[in-house]
Each structure stands twice: as structure tokens, then as C-alpha cells.
Motif scaffolding. Structure first.
Motif, PDB file in Angstrom:
ATOM      1  N   VAL A 108       0.844  -1.203   0.000  1.00  0.00           N
ATOM      2  CA  VAL A 108       0.000   0.000   0.000  1.00  0.00           C
ATOM      3  C   VAL A 108       0.877   1.250   0.000  1.00  0.00           C
ATOM      4  CG1 VAL A 108      -1.627   1.364   1.369  1.00  0.00           C
ATOM      5  CG2 VAL A 108      -1.998  -1.095   1.075  1.00  0.00           C
ATOM      6  N   GLU A 109       1.930   1.235   0.793  1.00  0.00           N
ATOM      7  CA  GLU A 109       2.830   2.391   0.838  1.00  0.00           C
ATOM      8  C   GLU A 109       3.517   2.620  -0.498  1.00  0.00           C
ATOM      9  OE1 GLU A 109       5.430   1.922   4.173  1.00  0.00           O
ATOM     10  OE2 GLU A 109       3.809   2.130   5.649  1.00  0.00           O
ATOM     11  N   VAL A 110       3.835   1.545  -1.223  1.00  0.00           N
ATOM     12  CA  VAL A 110       4.432   1.702  -2.554  1.00  0.00           C
ATOM     13  C   VAL A 110       3.409   2.312  -3.521  1.00  0.00           C
ATOM     14  CG1 VAL A 110       5.358   0.468  -4.555  1.00  0.00           C
ATOM     15  CG2 VAL A 110       6.141  -0.115  -2.251  1.00  0.00           C
ATOM     16  N   TYR A 111       2.172   1.849  -3.457  1.00  0.00           N
ATOM     17  CA  TYR A 111       1.120   2.455  -4.288  1.00  0.00           C
ATOM     18  C   TYR A 111       1.045   3.956  -4.024  1.00  0.00           C
ATOM     19  CZ  TYR A 111      -1.396  -1.529  -6.409  1.00  0.00           C
ATOM     20  OH  TYR A 111      -1.766  -2.597  -7.184  1.00  0.00           O
ATOM     21  N   ARG A 112       1.005   4.324  -2.759  1.00  0.00           N
ATOM     22  CA  ARG A 112       0.835   5.747  -2.441  1.00  0.00           C
ATOM     23  C   ARG A 112       2.081   6.556  -2.786  1.00  0.00           C
ATOM     24  NH1 ARG A 112      -2.710   5.864   3.226  1.00  0.00           N
ATOM     25  NH2 ARG A 112      -4.648   5.106   2.269  1.00  0.00           N
ATOM     26  N   ALA A 113       3.246   5.958  -2.650  1.00  0.00           N
ATOM     27  CA  ALA A 113       4.479   6.672  -2.977  1.00  0.00           C
ATOM     28  C   ALA A 113       4.632   6.882  -4.476  1.00  0.00           C
ATOM     29  CB  ALA A 113       5.688   5.908  -2.427  1.00  0.00           C
ATOM     30  N   THR A 114       4.202   5.891  -5.278  1.00  0.00           N
ATOM     31  CA  THR A 114       4.404   5.975  -6.729  1.00  0.00           C
ATOM     32  C   THR A 114       3.230   6.608  -7.453  1.00  0.00           C
ATOM     33  OG1 THR A 114       3.540   3.719  -7.032  1.00  0.00           O
ATOM     34  CG2 THR A 114       5.926   3.967  -6.736  1.00  0.00           C
ATOM     35  N   GLN A 115       2.021   6.617  -6.835  1.00  0.00           N
ATOM     36  CA  GLN A 115       0.833   7.201  -7.460  1.00  0.00           C
ATOM     37  C   GLN A 115       0.681   6.719  -8.913  1.00  0.00           C
ATOM     38  OE1 GLN A 115      -1.556   9.560  -6.020  1.00  0.00           O
ATOM     39  NE2 GLN A 115      -0.609   8.685  -4.178  1.00  0.00           N
ATOM     40  N   PRO A 116       0.505   5.415  -9.112  1.00  0.00           N
ATOM     41  CA  PRO A 116       0.532   4.877 -10.473  1.00  0.00           C
ATOM     42  C   PRO A 116      -0.646   5.312 -11.330  1.00  0.00           C
ATOM     43  CG  PRO A 116      -0.169   3.190  -8.925  1.00  0.00           C
ATOM     44  CD  PRO A 116       0.286   4.363  -8.104  1.00  0.00           C
ATOM     45  N   ASP A 117      -0.343   5.545 -12.600  1.00  0.00           N
ATOM     46  CA  ASP A 117      -1.374   5.759 -13.607  1.00  0.00           C
ATOM     47  C   ASP A 117      -1.819   4.437 -14.217  1.00  0.00           C
ATOM     48  OD1 ASP A 117      -1.419   8.841 -13.959  1.00  0.00           O
ATOM     49  OD2 ASP A 117       0.710   8.337 -14.014  1.00  0.00           O
ATOM     50  N   VAL A 118      -0.947   3.432 -14.140  1.00  0.00           N
ATOM     51  CA  VAL A 118      -1.214   2.103 -14.687  1.00  0.00           C
ATOM     52  C   VAL A 118      -0.601   1.076 -13.744  1.00  0.00           C
ATOM     53  CG1 VAL A 118      -0.744   0.497 -16.588  1.00  0.00           C
ATOM     54  CG2 VAL A 118      -1.257   2.889 -17.087  1.00  0.00           C
ATOM     55  N   VAL A 119      -1.290  -0.050 -13.573  1.00  0.00           N
ATOM     56  CA  VAL A 119      -0.774  -1.160 -12.767  1.00  0.00           C
ATOM     57  C   VAL A 119      -0.730  -2.409 -13.634  1.00  0.00           C
ATOM     58  CG1 VAL A 119      -1.161  -2.643 -10.763  1.00  0.00           C
ATOM     59  CG2 VAL A 119      -1.671  -0.186 -10.625  1.00  0.00           C
ATOM     60  N   ILE A 157      -3.556   9.266  -0.659  1.00  0.00           N
ATOM     61  CA  ILE A 157      -4.380   8.246  -1.297  1.00  0.00           C
ATOM     62  C   ILE A 157      -4.222   8.334  -2.818  1.00  0.00           C
ATOM     63  CG2 ILE A 157      -6.026   8.131   0.585  1.00  0.00           C
ATOM     64  CD1 ILE A 157      -7.921   9.840  -1.131  1.00  0.00           C
ATOM     65  N   ILE A 158      -4.518   7.224  -3.485  1.00  0.00           N
ATOM     66  CA  ILE A 158      -4.415   7.182  -4.940  1.00  0.00           C
ATOM     67  C   ILE A 158      -5.809   7.219  -5.550  1.00  0.00           C
ATOM     68  CG2 ILE A 158      -2.297   5.826  -4.759  1.00  0.00           C
ATOM     69  CD1 ILE A 158      -3.953   3.388  -5.761  1.00  0.00           C
ATOM     70  N   GLY A 159      -5.852   7.348  -6.875  1.00  0.00           N
ATOM     71  CA  GLY A 159      -7.108   7.236  -7.602  1.00  0.00           C
ATOM     72  C   GLY A 159      -7.410   5.762  -7.864  1.00  0.00           C
ATOM     73  N   ALA A 160      -7.945   5.473  -9.038  1.00  0.00           N
ATOM     74  CA  ALA A 160      -8.259   4.094  -9.404  1.00  0.00           C
ATOM     75  C   ALA A 160      -7.534   3.758 -10.701  1.00  0.00           C
ATOM     76  CB  ALA A 160      -9.761   3.899  -9.552  1.00  0.00           C
ATOM     77  N   PRO A 161      -6.225   3.523 -10.649  1.00  0.00           N
ATOM     78  CA  PRO A 161      -5.477   3.287 -11.876  1.00  0.00           C
ATOM     79  C   PRO A 161      -5.939   2.021 -12.585  1.00  0.00           C
ATOM     80  CG  PRO A 161      -4.172   2.674  -9.952  1.00  0.00           C
ATOM     81  CD  PRO A 161      -5.393   3.376  -9.449  1.00  0.00           C
ATOM     82  N   PRO A 162      -6.014   2.048 -13.917  1.00  0.00           N
ATOM     83  CA  PRO A 162      -6.376   0.839 -14.654  1.00  0.00           C
ATOM     84  C   PRO A 162      -5.360  -0.265 -14.423  1.00  0.00           C
ATOM     85  CG  PRO A 162      -5.572   2.542 -16.144  1.00  0.00           C
ATOM     86  CD  PRO A 162      -5.741   3.185 -14.815  1.00  0.00           C
ATOM     87  N   VAL A 163      -5.857  -1.500 -14.425  1.00  0.00           N
ATOM     88  CA  VAL A 163      -5.023  -2.667 -14.176  1.00  0.00           C
ATOM     89  C   VAL A 163      -4.978  -3.518 -15.443  1.00  0.00           C
ATOM     90  CG1 VAL A 163      -4.731  -4.769 -12.797  1.00  0.00           C
ATOM     91  CG2 VAL A 163      -5.606  -2.665 -11.730  1.00  0.00           C
TER      92      VAL A 163
END
Length: 250
Positions: A108-119, A157-163
Motif C-alpha cells: 500500500v505504501e508503494v502504491y501511495r508513494a508511486t501514485q501509479p497511472d497504470v498497474v 491516497i491514490i485514484g483508481a489506476p487501470p489494471v
């Protein structure tokens, strides 16, 4: 270049959640190299080194567990560098990969640190390797938790990046459909260079080269005959677990 007081544009971010040290190369190396070539930030969350289940050659050579971890870490670091990505190791242990609250928090911390546009991650099914579905579940759970403002983890918090699910080794047995075909021809040599960093799994070099050729044939067949595609087009296949958001059909 910025004008006046306008802030510099933040580069797009891609997060790759992978079970083992080699998975991100075989399955998504082209997507990673393309993103990096566009100047995007690519972060690989490598959950394990694949030290127990993905390193048979090293075990047969008599190496110790610590030596195999070091070997696979070195291979993954060199492969990620060749692709233009940063790799973060979790050392969570493979065969089996077991999800824990601590591991979830770290991702979760990596998600928030990187703020991904795509996963990018593994698909839901893989009857040959339970670590891959485990990585999928963890990747999706952490993505949702990283969106929750009340979840106690560092970062915004992040948005909802496409997976996008990358292709498993046995797609026919894993419920995989090639819904997205990505043209990786321009970065194929980069992907092949990264593949050749993984000497512990040399037997997969030709397999994934042949797969890229086959997916390239499918890409050309679905793209139409007059798009100027290279005679030998290389491609990767992906699935989408969530709806595509669009303002027009294309």
C-alpha cells in the motif's frame, strides 16, 4: 520547459507487481521499456526472489539459499536497469508466497508513494504456480486499500489506476484471453537484453521470444493490412479486469 510559475509536469507512473524476480521481464518487459522510453517512471514491486521455486539450476549447482537470493537479486537489478525501471524487493519468500498484514501495508505504501497511472500484475488464475494468483490478490487488495482515506498507511491516497494482467506461462490453462495486444517492436532488443540478464532461467529465453512473435502476428491480423507495421512485429498480450473508461469507442 516551464513557463512563468507553472509547475513542471509530473511524469506518468507505472507500477508492476510481480511475484518473482524474473516475471516482470518475461511477461511485461516490453511495456516497461516502452514506458521508460517515453520518460515515464516505472516501479517494479518484486515480492520474492523466486529463490525456491524459480531457481532450479542454482540449486542443482549446490548454491545455498543466501547465494541464490543474491544471484536472483543481481539478475533482477540488471534486467530492471536495462528496461529503465526501478525495482524494489520485498523478500517475502516464495513457494509459497504468503500474504501478511505487514506485506500488504508495505505494498500500500508503494502504491501511495508511486501514485501509479497504470498497474501491471499477474492474472487471477495459474494452476501451475500458486504464487502468481497470490501476487494478483495482493496487488488488487493493496490498490483498493491505497484509495481508502482512512487506511493507516504513509502517503497520499491514490485514484483508481487501470489494471492490466500480463500473460501467464500457460495461458490456455489459466483462463487468459489476449484482450490487449501491445506492439513492442521498437523496444524488442531492449527486452531481449533484459531477458538475457536472467541466466538462472535461460531455458525461457527462446520461449518468450517465440511468444512475442506469435502475439505480433495476432496484432497485425487485428490491426488491419495497411498500417505500415514491421514485417516481424513483436507484441505482448494483456487482459483488463476492470472496465475501460472512454468518451468515444476506439
Amino acid at each position: 520547459m516551464t513557463h512563468g510559475n507553472a509547475p513542471a509536469a509530473v511524469p506518468r507512473s507505472t507500477l508492476v507487481v510481480t511475484a518473482h524476480a524474473g516475471d516482470f521481464v518475461w511477461r511485461a518487459g516490453g511495456a516497461i521499456a516502452l514506458a521508460a522510453a517515453r520518460g515515464e517512471k516505472v516501479t517494479i514491486a518484486c515480492l520474492t526472489f523466486g529463490e525456491r521455486g524459480e531457481s532450479a539450476k542454482a540449486w542443482r549447482e549446490g548454491k545455498t539459499l543466501a547465494e541464490i537470493k543474491a544471484l536472483r537479486r543481481d539478475e533482477a537489478e540488471r534486467a530492471a536497469a536495462a528496461l529503465g525501471a526501478e525495482v524494489r524487493f520485498f523478500d517475502a519468500g516464495d513457494y509459497p508466497l504468503t500474504t501478511t498484514p505487514e506485506l500488504t501495508d508495505r505494498l500500500v505504501e508503494v502504491y501511495r508513494a508511486t501514485q501509479p497511472d497504470v498497474v501491471l500484475t499477474h492474472p487471477v488464475e495459474d494452476p501451475y504456480n500458486g504464487d502468481h494468483p497470490a501476487a494478483n490478490r495482493l496487488a488488487l487488495q493493496a490498490r483498493v486499500l491505497a484509495q481508502a482515506i482512512g487506511y493507516p498507511a504513509e502517503g497520499e491516497i491514490i485514484g483508481a489506476p487501470p489494471v492490466f494482467y500480463f500473460e501467464p506461462h500457460q495461458p490456455e490453462m489459466s483462463g487468459f484471453r489476449p484482450e490487449v495486444l501491445l506492439d513492442i517492436t521498437e523496444v524488442w532488443e531492449t527486452k531481449r537484453e533484459a531477458m538475457e540478464c536472467l541466466a538462472a532461467q535461460r531455458h525461457l529465453w527462446d520461449y518468450y521470444t517465440d511468444l512475442a512473435v506469435r502475439r505480433g502476428v495476432q496484432l497485425k491480423r487485428n490491426a488491419g493490412p495497411n498500417l505500415g507495421l514491421a514485417h516481424t512485429t513483436m507484441a505482448e498480450a494483456y487482459m483488463r479486469p476492470y472496465p475501460q473508461i472512454a468518451k468515444e469507442l476506439a
